[in-house]
Write an enzyme that holds these catalytic residues in place. Structure first.
Site, PDB file in Angstrom:
ATOM      1  N   GLY A 182       0.563   9.458   6.517  1.00  0.00           N
ATOM      2  CA  GLY A 182       0.093   8.439   6.810  1.00  0.00           C
ATOM      3  C   GLY A 182       1.457   7.776   7.486  1.00  0.00           C
ATOM      4  O   GLY A 182       2.728   8.456   7.200  1.00  0.00           O
ATOM      5  N   VAL A 211       4.431   6.398   5.815  1.00  0.00           N
ATOM      6  CA  VAL A 211       5.175   5.860   5.060  1.00  0.00           C
ATOM      7  C   VAL A 211       5.295   7.536   4.666  1.00  0.00           C
ATOM      8  O   VAL A 211       7.063   8.401   4.958  1.00  0.00           O
ATOM      9  CB  VAL A 211       4.912   5.554   3.281  1.00  0.00           C
ATOM     10  CG1 VAL A 211       5.543   5.934   2.786  1.00  0.00           C
ATOM     11  CG2 VAL A 211       5.192   3.987   3.028  1.00  0.00           C
ATOM     12  N   CYS A 238       7.879  -2.628  -1.477  1.00  0.00           N
ATOM     13  CA  CYS A 238       8.879  -2.875  -0.051  1.00  0.00           C
ATOM     14  C   CYS A 238       9.820  -4.260  -0.471  1.00  0.00           C
ATOM     15  O   CYS A 238      10.859  -3.995  -0.249  1.00  0.00           O
ATOM     16  CB  CYS A 238       8.386  -1.851   0.767  1.00  0.00           C
ATOM     17  SG  CYS A 238       7.178  -3.325   1.253  1.00  0.00           S
ATOM     18  N   GLN A 251       6.073 -10.642   5.579  1.00  0.00           N
ATOM     19  CA  GLN A 251       5.659  -9.329   5.877  1.00  0.00           C
ATOM     20  C   GLN A 251       5.142  -8.477   6.671  1.00  0.00           C
ATOM     21  O   GLN A 251       4.555  -8.906   6.877  1.00  0.00           O
ATOM     22  CB  GLN A 251       5.190  -8.614   4.233  1.00  0.00           C
ATOM     23  CG  GLN A 251       6.714  -9.111   3.740  1.00  0.00           C
ATOM     24  CD  GLN A 251       5.399  -8.456   1.856  1.00  0.00           C
ATOM     25  OE1 GLN A 251       5.882  -9.356   1.081  1.00  0.00           O
ATOM     26  NE2 GLN A 251       4.725  -7.083   1.652  1.00  0.00           N
ATOM     27  N   LYS A 289       3.717  -8.256  -7.911  1.00  0.00           N
ATOM     28  CA  LYS A 289       4.827  -6.879  -8.101  1.00  0.00           C
ATOM     29  C   LYS A 289       6.236  -7.160  -8.177  1.00  0.00           C
ATOM     30  O   LYS A 289       6.781  -6.685  -8.506  1.00  0.00           O
ATOM     31  CB  LYS A 289       3.953  -5.699  -7.085  1.00  0.00           C
ATOM     32  CG  LYS A 289       3.004  -5.506  -7.185  1.00  0.00           C
ATOM     33  CD  LYS A 289       2.460  -4.471  -5.888  1.00  0.00           C
ATOM     34  CE  LYS A 289       0.909  -4.222  -5.303  1.00  0.00           C
ATOM     35  NZ  LYS A 289       0.648  -3.115  -4.190  1.00  0.00           N
ATOM     36  N   HIS A 332      10.284  -6.368   6.872  1.00  0.00           N
ATOM     37  CA  HIS A 332      10.135  -7.901   6.174  1.00  0.00           C
ATOM     38  C   HIS A 332      11.494  -8.421   6.593  1.00  0.00           C
ATOM     39  O   HIS A 332      12.462  -8.402   5.939  1.00  0.00           O
ATOM     40  CB  HIS A 332       9.840  -7.017   4.698  1.00  0.00           C
ATOM     41  CG  HIS A 332       8.438  -6.534   4.997  1.00  0.00           C
ATOM     42  ND1 HIS A 332       7.654  -6.561   5.497  1.00  0.00           N
ATOM     43  CD2 HIS A 332       7.670  -6.031   2.832  1.00  0.00           C
ATOM     44  CE1 HIS A 332       6.233  -5.247   5.022  1.00  0.00           C
ATOM     45  NE2 HIS A 332       6.741  -4.841   3.743  1.00  0.00           N
TER      46      HIS A 332
END
Length: 345
Positions: free
Chosen positions: A14, A16, A130, A157, A221, A250
């Protein structure tokens, strides 16, 4: 001699996970052996690491036998199923999903902010969201010096926060716009059965799905994780999270209120000496952080610092960082590095 570790990456293909591989190589993390784990569908495929080829193994509880550190970045459902199993077998799990972040017995760590919380782990350590990571890196030194009572953040973002498929969709939509074709949307704003909107030439004021209070899960979050990481349960935090047509990096507009008197120059001085921060603020030269220039860079960049015109304890900051690096993969590896340095591995 530095201890050599057996490392596993769950979700290495993926966005990340790929960066985790690169960070382990770039930072010369001491690896005796590395394992790449994935679903049964991906097992048996080849993956390259440090100019060598490895066979991806199926992620099962038994696959973590003998593993010292396991980096998880394959989705919350995978972490829910396997992280505890890995920890039972002696691995320290560094989980990049949201599954364990607010669990009271799981440390949520940004090494520049709350490294001491690593001593409290029971086999699992959570890597924060993040957008939260880059903000708390900038805010922690200010909080330590002047106290902190309020945070209001609006984020801008990048699509890489939604994975490789979102990056591909941005590129495809941009090409379709240029050809005058109808633009199709299948990914954003959230993985749900509701509407999807184009991100090319657009700004979407929704990341993740909405909660009952009108905030999205992404916003909640940021609110909850900031309080936990900074050990400030009474801190007033509000967030609006927005997806923009940027591939990586971001950006955040952050308004804060401090508890003690401070000047803009005081904030400059604190950030100039803060770990993991690069102060980039010279309006006479139009110098300030931008995602196109921080992509691939490790630090958190801060600029556009202003004292509020109506509240002398209020300050405005512009915070930018590579969300796949400090916002995810780099912070995960830094957690492992800190644990190794502190004899916790």
């Amino acid at each position: 001699m530095t201890k050599q570790l057996v490392v596993a990456i769950v979700g290495a293909t993926g966005a990340v996970g790929s960066q985790m591989k690169e960070q382990l190589i770039k930072r010369n993390f001491p690896i005796k052996h590395i394992k790449f784990l994935a679903s049964a569908r991906s097992a048996g495929k080849e993956i390259e690491f440090n100019d060598q080829k490895y066979i991806i193994e199926e992620a099962t509880p038994e696959a973590f036998e003998g593993v010292d550190v396991a980096f998880f970045s394959a989705g919350g459902s995978v972490s829910a199923k396997l992280a505890t199993e890995a920890a039972k077998r002696g691995a320290v799990v560094i989980d990049n999903t949201s599954h364990f972040r607010m669990h009271p017995d799981v440390p949520l760590v940004v090494p520049e902010v709350n490294r001491e919380d690593l001593t409290k782990h029971n086999g699992i350590i959570a890597n924060p969201n993040c957008s939260t990571i880059q903000m708390v890196v900038a805010l922690q030194p200010i909080s330590e010096k002047f106290g902190l009572s309020k945070v209001v953040v609006s984020t801008y973002q990048a699509v890489s926060g939604s994975g490789i498929s979102a990056i591909e969709e941005l590129r495809a939509q941009s090409a379709e716009w240029e050809k005058g074709k109808n633009v199709e949307a299948h990914i954003l704003p959230a993985k749900s059965d509701k509407k999807h909107y184009p991100i090319a030439r657009n700004v979407i004021p929704q990341i993740d799905v909405f909660t009952d209070n009108g905030f999205t899960y992404e916003e909640m979050k940021m609110i909850n994780e900031t309080k936990k990481i900074m050990h400030l349960p009474e801190l007033s935090v509000a967030a609006t999270c927005v997806r923009v047509p940027v591939v990586s990096g971001h950006s955040e507009s952050v308004y804060i209120e401090v508890e003690q008197d401070a000047t803009k120059e005081d904030i400059f001085e604190v950030l100039r000496n803060a770990p993991g921060v690069v102060l980039q603020d010279d309006i006479t030269q139009q110098e300030y952080p931008m995602p196109i220039f921080v992509e691939g860079e490790d630090p958190v960049y801060v600029g556009r610092i202003r004292q509020d015109l109506d509240n002398k304890k209020g300050f405005h900051l512009w915070v930018v960082s590579d969300n796949l690096l400090k916002g995810a993969a780099l912070n995960s590896v830094q957690i492992a590095e800190a644990m190794l340095a502190d004899n916790l591995l």
